[in-house]
Scaffold this motif. Structure first.
Motif, PDB file in Angstrom:
ATOM      1  N   GLY A  83       9.455   0.467  11.457  1.00 14.78           N
ATOM      2  CA  GLY A  83       8.855   1.580  12.183  1.00 14.78           C
ATOM      3  C   GLY A  83       8.069   2.491  11.263  1.00 14.78           C
ATOM      4  N   ALA A  84       8.621   2.748  10.077  1.00 18.89           N
ATOM      5  CA  ALA A  84       7.908   3.566   9.092  1.00 18.89           C
ATOM      6  C   ALA A  84       6.598   2.897   8.704  1.00 18.89           C
ATOM      7  CB  ALA A  84       8.784   3.776   7.852  1.00 18.89           C
ATOM      8  N   GLY A  85       6.628   1.568   8.558  1.00 20.05           N
ATOM      9  CA  GLY A  85       5.429   0.827   8.198  1.00 20.05           C
ATOM     10  C   GLY A  85       4.333   0.926   9.236  1.00 20.05           C
ATOM     11  N   ALA A  86       4.734   1.030  10.508  1.00 20.90           N
ATOM     12  CA  ALA A  86       3.738   1.176  11.574  1.00 20.90           C
ATOM     13  C   ALA A  86       2.974   2.489  11.416  1.00 20.90           C
ATOM     14  CB  ALA A  86       4.425   1.113  12.941  1.00 20.90           C
ATOM     15  N   ILE A  87       3.688   3.560  11.086  1.00 19.12           N
ATOM     16  CA  ILE A  87       3.035   4.850  10.839  1.00 19.12           C
ATOM     17  C   ILE A  87       2.142   4.761   9.604  1.00 19.12           C
ATOM     18  CG2 ILE A  87       3.407   7.260  10.203  1.00 19.12           C
ATOM     19  CD1 ILE A  87       4.181   6.875  13.006  1.00 19.12           C
ATOM     20  N   LEU A  88       2.654   4.154   8.546  1.00 23.45           N
ATOM     21  CA  LEU A  88       1.905   4.046   7.292  1.00 23.45           C
ATOM     22  C   LEU A  88       0.591   3.298   7.497  1.00 23.45           C
ATOM     23  CD1 LEU A  88       1.982   4.642   4.241  1.00 23.45           C
ATOM     24  CD2 LEU A  88       3.138   2.440   3.934  1.00 23.45           C
ATOM     25  N   LEU A  89       0.640   2.177   8.199  1.00 25.27           N
ATOM     26  CA  LEU A  89      -0.559   1.369   8.430  1.00 25.27           C
ATOM     27  C   LEU A  89      -1.581   2.094   9.291  1.00 25.27           C
ATOM     28  CD1 LEU A  89      -2.135  -1.356   8.398  1.00 25.27           C
ATOM     29  CD2 LEU A  89      -0.816  -1.983  10.436  1.00 25.27           C
ATOM     30  N   THR A  90      -1.136   2.591  10.452  1.00 29.80           N
ATOM     31  CA  THR A  90      -2.082   3.189  11.395  1.00 29.80           C
ATOM     32  C   THR A  90      -2.657   4.494  10.877  1.00 29.80           C
ATOM     33  OG1 THR A  90      -0.233   4.218  12.602  1.00 29.80           O
ATOM     34  CG2 THR A  90      -1.011   2.083  13.399  1.00 29.80           C
ATOM     35  N   SER A  91      -1.836   5.302  10.193  1.00 29.21           N
ATOM     36  CA  SER A  91      -2.347   6.570   9.680  1.00 29.21           C
ATOM     37  C   SER A  91      -3.371   6.330   8.577  1.00 29.21           C
ATOM     38  CB  SER A  91      -1.201   7.443   9.162  1.00 29.21           C
ATOM     39  OG  SER A  91      -0.521   6.812   8.093  1.00 29.21           O
ATOM     40  N   ARG A  92      -3.138   5.333   7.746  1.00 33.97           N
ATOM     41  CA  ARG A  92      -4.087   5.016   6.679  1.00 33.97           C
ATOM     42  C   ARG A  92      -5.422   4.551   7.258  1.00 33.97           C
ATOM     43  NH1 ARG A  92      -5.528   0.423   4.383  1.00 33.97           N
ATOM     44  NH2 ARG A  92      -3.864  -0.743   5.406  1.00 33.97           N
ATOM     45  N   LEU A  93      -5.357   3.703   8.276  1.00 31.72           N
ATOM     46  CA  LEU A  93      -6.583   3.205   8.890  1.00 31.72           C
ATOM     47  C   LEU A  93      -7.347   4.325   9.600  1.00 31.72           C
ATOM     48  CD1 LEU A  93      -5.268  -0.188  10.320  1.00 31.72           C
ATOM     49  CD2 LEU A  93      -7.011   0.086   8.544  1.00 31.72           C
ATOM     50  N   GLU A  94      -6.614   5.176  10.321  1.00 27.35           N
ATOM     51  CA  GLU A  94      -7.275   6.250  11.058  1.00 27.35           C
ATOM     52  C   GLU A  94      -7.915   7.258  10.112  1.00 27.35           C
ATOM     53  OE1 GLU A  94      -4.068   7.523  13.557  1.00 27.35           O
ATOM     54  OE2 GLU A  94      -4.617   6.154  15.191  1.00 27.35           O
ATOM     55  N   LYS A  95      -7.257   7.522   8.974  1.00 25.43           N
ATOM     56  CA  LYS A  95      -7.834   8.445   7.994  1.00 25.43           C
ATOM     57  C   LYS A  95      -9.097   7.874   7.352  1.00 25.43           C
ATOM     58  CE  LYS A  95      -3.544  10.862   6.802  1.00 25.43           C
ATOM     59  NZ  LYS A  95      -2.505  11.070   5.757  1.00 25.43           N
ATOM     60  N   ILE A 136       7.894  -8.513  19.201  1.00 31.29           N
ATOM     61  CA  ILE A 136       7.956  -8.130  20.623  1.00 31.29           C
ATOM     62  C   ILE A 136       8.010  -6.614  20.767  1.00 31.29           C
ATOM     63  CG2 ILE A 136       9.399  -8.176  22.698  1.00 31.29           C
ATOM     64  CD1 ILE A 136       7.922 -10.776  22.251  1.00 31.29           C
ATOM     65  N   PHE A 137       8.890  -5.973  20.022  1.00 30.13           N
ATOM     66  CA  PHE A 137       9.055  -4.532  20.164  1.00 30.13           C
ATOM     67  C   PHE A 137       8.062  -3.755  19.315  1.00 30.13           C
ATOM     68  CE2 PHE A 137      13.250  -6.311  21.292  1.00 30.13           C
ATOM     69  CZ  PHE A 137      13.183  -6.015  22.648  1.00 30.13           C
ATOM     70  N   GLY A 138       7.517  -4.423  18.293  1.00 30.83           N
ATOM     71  CA  GLY A 138       6.450  -3.796  17.535  1.00 30.83           C
ATOM     72  C   GLY A 138       5.229  -3.543  18.385  1.00 30.83           C
ATOM     73  N   LEU A 139       5.030  -4.369  19.416  1.00 31.94           N
ATOM     74  CA  LEU A 139       3.914  -4.160  20.333  1.00 31.94           C
ATOM     75  C   LEU A 139       4.016  -2.829  21.061  1.00 31.94           C
ATOM     76  CD1 LEU A 139       3.728  -7.757  21.900  1.00 31.94           C
ATOM     77  CD2 LEU A 139       2.053  -6.733  20.354  1.00 31.94           C
ATOM     78  N   MET A 140       5.220  -2.292  21.144  1.00 36.82           N
ATOM     79  CA  MET A 140       5.448  -1.058  21.895  1.00 36.82           C
ATOM     80  C   MET A 140       5.333   0.197  21.032  1.00 36.82           C
ATOM     81  SD  MET A 140       8.766  -2.348  24.082  1.00 36.82           S
ATOM     82  CE  MET A 140       8.792  -3.974  24.843  1.00 36.82           C
ATOM     83  N   LEU A 141       5.184   0.025  19.716  1.00 34.99           N
ATOM     84  CA  LEU A 141       5.224   1.180  18.818  1.00 34.99           C
ATOM     85  C   LEU A 141       3.922   1.962  18.757  1.00 34.99           C
ATOM     86  CD1 LEU A 141       7.198  -0.114  15.696  1.00 34.99           C
ATOM     87  CD2 LEU A 141       8.057   1.161  17.673  1.00 34.99           C
ATOM     88  N   PHE A 142       2.808   1.280  18.944  1.00 36.38           N
ATOM     89  CA  PHE A 142       1.512   1.912  18.706  1.00 36.38           C
ATOM     90  C   PHE A 142       1.347   3.242  19.449  1.00 36.38           C
ATOM     91  CE2 PHE A 142      -3.108   2.428  19.120  1.00 36.38           C
ATOM     92  CZ  PHE A 142      -3.497   2.296  17.788  1.00 36.38           C
ATOM     93  N   PRO A 143       1.704   3.330  20.725  1.00 31.62           N
ATOM     94  CA  PRO A 143       1.534   4.618  21.431  1.00 31.62           C
ATOM     95  C   PRO A 143       2.390   5.748  20.874  1.00 31.62           C
ATOM     96  CG  PRO A 143       1.799   2.808  22.992  1.00 31.62           C
ATOM     97  CD  PRO A 143       2.154   2.272  21.645  1.00 31.62           C
ATOM     98  N   PHE A 144       3.397   5.426  20.061  1.00 31.86           N
ATOM     99  CA  PHE A 144       4.292   6.444  19.517  1.00 31.86           C
ATOM    100  C   PHE A 144       3.830   6.978  18.161  1.00 31.86           C
ATOM    101  CE2 PHE A 144       7.105   4.107  22.406  1.00 31.86           C
ATOM    102  CZ  PHE A 144       7.745   5.138  23.068  1.00 31.86           C
ATOM    103  N   ARG A 145       2.738   6.439  17.631  1.00 33.36           N
ATOM    104  CA  ARG A 145       2.373   6.754  16.245  1.00 33.36           C
ATOM    105  C   ARG A 145       2.087   8.243  16.039  1.00 33.36           C
ATOM    106  NH1 ARG A 145      -1.963   5.373  19.005  1.00 33.36           N
ATOM    107  NH2 ARG A 145      -4.043   6.155  18.437  1.00 33.36           N
ATOM    108  N   MET A 259      13.466   1.319  15.211  1.00 39.14           N
ATOM    109  CA  MET A 259      12.062   1.394  14.817  1.00 39.14           C
ATOM    110  C   MET A 259      11.520   2.802  15.047  1.00 39.14           C
ATOM    111  SD  MET A 259      10.337  -2.122  16.235  1.00 39.14           S
ATOM    112  CE  MET A 259      10.585  -3.704  15.414  1.00 39.14           C
ATOM    113  N   ILE A 260      11.816   3.346  16.206  1.00 41.45           N
ATOM    114  CA  ILE A 260      11.310   4.675  16.560  1.00 41.45           C
ATOM    115  C   ILE A 260      11.959   5.749  15.686  1.00 41.45           C
ATOM    116  CG2 ILE A 260      11.287   6.402  18.411  1.00 41.45           C
ATOM    117  CD1 ILE A 260      10.819   4.090  20.372  1.00 41.45           C
ATOM    118  N   LEU A 261      13.262   5.605  15.415  1.00 42.52           N
ATOM    119  CA  LEU A 261      13.916   6.553  14.510  1.00 42.52           C
ATOM    120  C   LEU A 261      13.347   6.424  13.096  1.00 42.52           C
ATOM    121  CD1 LEU A 261      17.639   6.292  15.655  1.00 42.52           C
ATOM    122  CD2 LEU A 261      16.030   8.166  16.102  1.00 42.52           C
ATOM    123  N   GLY A 262      12.989   5.223  12.697  1.00 39.29           N
ATOM    124  CA  GLY A 262      12.357   5.028  11.395  1.00 39.29           C
ATOM    125  C   GLY A 262      11.013   5.735  11.306  1.00 39.29           C
TER     126      GLY A 262
END
Length: 436
Positions: A83-95, A136-145, A259-262
């Protein structure tokens, strides 16, 4: 607004990595093998040592240690880091100005992870694969970033609570099955002819209360000692169970919640090592005080009942709570270890293991398939529980030595390189000399 072409977006470079994340990922990756080895090398004995592998002496002590400290917690830690990695990846790309391309890259990365999971299950023969449900559940994380920490914690806790309530419901259902079954068994012993409903109640109880027999254990061992194709076909039914019913009964509350708590912990900078030592000490003390207390009660309960199926479901009621707090305690302990700087050589090796997490995880499946199944050394079911940890220790030593050596010459592990190249639709540099 000028749109930047996707090939300009690249995986995170070595200089941009967060060392503490890599170290903890390495610890979690190695720790997962502590539990997986039981499913890899023994039949039907992951949670019930009375079935195979030995349930007394050193074998029981090994099971107790695992159940107290590692059951669900290494997976929990690894899941939080995902879950932490999802934030790291998307925030880096968006920046970097990726815009909508962020979603394109993120979802392509997740879908390729799903493919890796299928390969791990049906080619490398690990039925307990975690990559498929992660995808499967990683697909659901993007809206939570971009969700707030408060909302992430709230959603994670709600998901865990639903899982706990379901476990409580299962326990009470099993109590009802036990009550009705014992009544029907008494009537049958008294000579009463049971009607269809009564027979069904008795069948449910017998099914719940019956463990795998020695004959079933031996049959399973013999099947796993056959050739590759026979082992693959033997595993198909279990694989289908693991990838269909189980994710939506267990993993959604177990994996998605963590994942979400991460994601929340990453936003709180917990994994960065930026919180005070006092914070991490409190996390360790509170986490272990609550988590290990719950785990201890569950462990005693299971041993005293000789792993009675109904008591197993009773212990499951508090399982998610115990593993959550124990995992938090682990985070406090590991972050204090990282911040202390002690055993720097070990931390460096653990970080290298973490950087090669996908390669090392898949290697676990390949190596243990060779060790345990018929086309290799056919040791499935042949070792006692404690003896499995000779294999674990050997794999740990090799990966702790090999991973940093590999990274002296290559930017990524083989699996990581393939994954990144597929994600970014561009062949990535592989050797150190190729990096720009």
């Amino acid at each position: 607004m000028t749109t930047t072409n996707q090939p300009n977006f690249k995986p995170v470079q070595q200089s941009g990595r967060i060392n503490s994340l890599d170290v903890i990922r390495g610890i979690a990756l190695l720790g997962i093998l502590l539990m997986n080895i039981n499913g890899m090398g023994l039949p039907f004995a992951y949670s019930d040592p009375t079935i195979s592998g030995g349930s007394d002496g050193l074998n029981l002590q090994v099971w107790i240690a695992n159940n107290m400290f590692f059951e669900g917690t290494m997976r929990g830690l690894f899941t939080m880091l995902f879950g932490a990695g999802a934030i790291l990846l998307t925030s880096r790309l968006e920046k970097s100005g990726a815009g909508i391309t962020t979603a394109d890259i993120y979802y392509r990365r997740i879908l390729w992870l799903l493919v890796f999971g299928i390969i791990n299950v049906y080619i490398f023969l690990w039925h307990g694969d975690i990559l498929y449900p992660y995808a499967i559940f990683g697909l659901m994380l993007f809206p939570f970033r971009n969700a707030s920490v408060k909302n992430l914690i709230l959603v994670g806790c709600i998901l865990i609570s639903i899982g706990v309530l379901w476990d409580i419901s299962d326990y009470h259902n099993n109590l009802e099955i036990q009550k009705n079954g014992i009544e029907m068994q008494t009537l049958k012993e008294q000579g009463t002819i049971l009607n269809d409903d009564q027979k069904e109640a008795l069948d449910k109880w017998e099914k719940l209360n019956t463990k795998h027999t020695p004959e079933e254990v031996q049959e399973k061992i013999e099947k796993m000692h056959q050739g590759y194709w026979a082992v693959l076909m033997e595993k198909v039914k279990g694989n289908q169970f693991m990838q269909t019913w189980l994710p939506y009964r267990l993993w959604v509350w177990d994996i998605l919640s963590f994942m979400i708590l991460g994601m929340a912990l990453f936003k709180l900078r917990v994994f960065h090592g930026e919180r005070s030592n006092k914070f991490y000490i409190l996390l360790l003390v509170i986490g272990y005080l609550i988590g290990l207390s719950i785990n201890y009660i569950e462990t005693i309960m299971l041993i005293d009942s000789n792993f009675d199926p109904v008591i197993i479901s009773k212990a499951d009621q508090s399982y998610q709570i115990g593993r959550l707090f124990t995992t938090l305690g682990h985070i406090g302990l590991f972050m204090l270890f990282i911040k202390s700087g002690i055993l720097g050589f070990l931390q460096k090796s653990l970080a290298a293991v973490g950087k090669l997490a996908l390669t090392n995880y898949l290697t676990h499946s390949v190596v243990t398939s060779i060790i345990f199944y018929g086309d290799g050394f056919a040791l499935f079911g042949e070792l006692q529980r404690y003896e499995l940890y000779y294999i674990v220790g050997s794999i740990w030593i090799v990966q702790l030595i090999f991973s940093p050596i590999w990274l002296k010459y290559f930017l990524y592990g083989p699996a990581e390189w393939v994954w990144r190249s597929l994600t970014y639709q561009q062949k990535q540099p592989f050797k150190i000399s190729q990096s720009v």
